[in-house]
Design a protein around this motif. Structure first.
Motif, PDB file in Angstrom:
ATOM      1  N   GLN A 111       0.808  -1.217   0.000  1.00 29.19           N
ATOM      2  CA  GLN A 111       0.000   0.000   0.000  1.00 29.19           C
ATOM      3  C   GLN A 111       0.842   1.268   0.000  1.00 29.19           C
ATOM      4  O   GLN A 111       0.351   2.349  -0.344  1.00 29.19           O
ATOM      5  N   ASP A 112       2.114   1.160   0.367  1.00 29.44           N
ATOM      6  CA  ASP A 112       2.990   2.333   0.410  1.00 29.44           C
ATOM      7  C   ASP A 112       3.898   2.438  -0.816  1.00 29.44           C
ATOM      8  O   ASP A 112       4.705   3.368  -0.900  1.00 29.44           O
ATOM      9  N   LEU A 113       3.750   1.518  -1.755  1.00 27.50           N
ATOM     10  CA  LEU A 113       4.660   1.508  -2.900  1.00 27.50           C
ATOM     11  C   LEU A 113       4.505   2.753  -3.760  1.00 27.50           C
ATOM     12  O   LEU A 113       5.505   3.369  -4.158  1.00 27.50           O
ATOM     13  N   ASP A 114       3.290   3.147  -4.059  1.00 25.11           N
ATOM     14  CA  ASP A 114       3.087   4.331  -4.907  1.00 25.11           C
ATOM     15  C   ASP A 114       3.677   5.583  -4.272  1.00 25.11           C
ATOM     16  O   ASP A 114       4.292   6.413  -4.960  1.00 25.11           O
ATOM     17  N   ALA A 115       3.491   5.728  -2.963  1.00 22.44           N
ATOM     18  CA  ALA A 115       4.049   6.896  -2.275  1.00 22.44           C
ATOM     19  C   ALA A 115       5.565   6.879  -2.325  1.00 22.44           C
ATOM     20  O   ALA A 115       6.210   7.912  -2.531  1.00 22.44           O
ATOM     21  N   ALA A 116       6.170   5.702  -2.159  1.00 26.58           N
ATOM     22  CA  ALA A 116       7.623   5.597  -2.246  1.00 26.58           C
ATOM     23  C   ALA A 116       8.106   5.920  -3.650  1.00 26.58           C
ATOM     24  O   ALA A 116       9.135   6.599  -3.828  1.00 26.58           O
ATOM     25  N   PHE A 117       7.382   5.467  -4.658  1.00 26.47           N
ATOM     26  CA  PHE A 117       7.739   5.792  -6.040  1.00 26.47           C
ATOM     27  C   PHE A 117       7.735   7.301  -6.264  1.00 26.47           C
ATOM     28  O   PHE A 117       8.641   7.856  -6.899  1.00 26.47           O
ATOM     29  N   ARG A 118       6.710   7.980  -5.748  1.00 21.13           N
ATOM     30  CA  ARG A 118       6.632   9.437  -5.942  1.00 21.13           C
ATOM     31  C   ARG A 118       7.826  10.134  -5.304  1.00 21.13           C
ATOM     32  O   ARG A 118       8.420  11.060  -5.893  1.00 21.13           O
ATOM     33  N   VAL A 119       8.184   9.700  -4.099  1.00 22.20           N
ATOM     34  CA  VAL A 119       9.326  10.300  -3.406  1.00 22.20           C
ATOM     35  C   VAL A 119      10.606  10.103  -4.215  1.00 22.20           C
ATOM     36  O   VAL A 119      11.403  11.037  -4.404  1.00 22.20           O
ATOM     37  N   LEU A 120      10.811   8.908  -4.708  1.00 21.45           N
ATOM     38  CA  LEU A 120      12.037   8.615  -5.450  1.00 21.45           C
ATOM     39  C   LEU A 120      12.050   9.303  -6.814  1.00 21.45           C
ATOM     40  O   LEU A 120      13.108   9.732  -7.287  1.00 21.45           O
ATOM     41  N   GLU A 121      10.898   9.422  -7.441  1.00 21.79           N
ATOM     42  CA  GLU A 121      10.839  10.155  -8.706  1.00 21.79           C
ATOM     43  C   GLU A 121      11.212  11.624  -8.506  1.00 21.79           C
ATOM     44  O   GLU A 121      11.931  12.212  -9.320  1.00 21.79           O
ATOM     45  N   GLU A 122      10.759  12.210  -7.411  1.00 18.99           N
ATOM     46  CA  GLU A 122      11.126  13.591  -7.100  1.00 18.99           C
ATOM     47  C   GLU A 122      12.622  13.719  -6.825  1.00 18.99           C
ATOM     48  O   GLU A 122      13.205  14.790  -7.018  1.00 18.99           O
ATOM     49  N   ALA A 123      13.249  12.625  -6.394  1.00 18.36           N
ATOM     50  CA  ALA A 123      14.689  12.622  -6.122  1.00 18.36           C
ATOM     51  C   ALA A 123      15.513  12.269  -7.362  1.00 18.36           C
ATOM     52  O   ALA A 123      16.729  12.119  -7.271  1.00 18.36           O
TER      53      ALA A 123
END
Length: 286
Positions: free
Chosen positions: A66-78
């Motif tokens: 359930q937290d994968l999409d949020a982690a993807f967004r964080v890493l994409e911003e990085a």
């Protein structure tokens, strides 16, 4: 303590470029700042628990699906490019040629990352970032099913048991394996073979319980359904048994029986199996 400052730690970075190490550190810092829950596992957690350093081509981060999409967004911003590698258990975040694995289950769908991974996580410091380490019990649970010809994690299981066994929650570990307890028992026997001077690491009651279950299985005789559960340990090494010998595929049965509810990470509930609609649970004594 910085990278390379502990005896043997240079093995973890010797074959890695600075760019690759920087990419891993960037991912850790970005996720740590974001508040997205994640755990460090893989080689880095193995270092922290056992003191054994080795070269690793990636950084393994475990999180709930359930937290994968949020982690993807964080890493994409990085600055990372993200992708779902296998919708059943893993995604990746790429920075150039280097990547970080984001894992939410085991490849066979058994060791799902759930809340208990975080409840029992341990604090650590990886690449100068304060993180939570995946619990040794759950790492053992996950690694115990990696039994391919090209990759066998049994030695990792043995080293984790040797280093962390005296403080492990053995009741939780046994519950984690649930109907797959024979897999745990096989590793515990190999552990006692590898470390005969540390047999007491495995509590006596655990061995007695698993022996009891084994004897119950023996007394029950052969299971009425010809099923091969080897596919839960290797996707390819038991193809012959299913395709040529006509045995029921234990992995397909297991996936069907677990269903959506089985993603809770506790082995799933008993129900209709994949072999002729019957309950074909092959385990006994548990």
């Amino acid at each position: 303590m910085g990278a390379g400052e502990r005896p043997g730690e240079d093995l973890a970075i010797r074959e890695r470029s600075q760019g690759e190490l920087d990419a891993r550190a960037t991912a850790l810092r970005a996720l740590a700042r974001s508040g997205v829950p994640f755990l460090v596992a893989g080689a880095y957690a193995f270092f922290e628990y056992t003191g054994i350093f080795r070269d690793t081509k990636d950084l393994d981060l475990f999180l709930r699906e359930q937290d994968l999409d949020a982690a993807f967004r964080v890493l994409e911003e990085a600055g990372f490019r993200t992708e779902i590698t296998d919708p059943g258990w893993i995604g990746k975040a790429w920075q150039g040629e280097w990547f970080v694995d984001l894992i939410f289950s085991s490849g066979n769908g058994v060791a799902v990352v759930d809340d208990l991974w975080f409840t029992h996580a341990r604090p650590g410091r990886v690449m100068d970032v304060e993180v939570l380490l995946a619990p040794p019990e759950e790492i053992v649970w996950s690694k115990s099913f990696v039994l391919e010809r090209e990759r066998y994690d049994g030695a990792d299981v043995n080293h984790l048991l040797h280093a962390c066994g005296p403080g492990m929650d053995w009741e939780r570990l046994l519950r984690r394996f649930h109907r797959y307890w024979e897999v745990l028992f096989s590793h515990l026997l190999l552990f006692q073979f590898a470390y005969p001077g540390a047999r007491s690491t495995v509590p006596e009651w655990v061995t007695e319980e698993l022996v009891r279950r084994t004897l119950e299985n023996v007394r029950c005789g052969d299971h009425p359904v010809s099923i091969c559960r080897g596919s839960l340990m290797s996707r390819v090494q038991y193809v012959h048994d299913v395709e040529r010998l006509g045995l029921h595929d234990g992995r397909r049965w297991d996936e069907a029986e677990r269903g959506p509810a089985g993603r809770a990470g506790h082995g799933g509930a008993a129900g209709a199996g994949a072999a002729g609609g019957a309950d074909v649970s092959p385990g006994g004594g548990g």
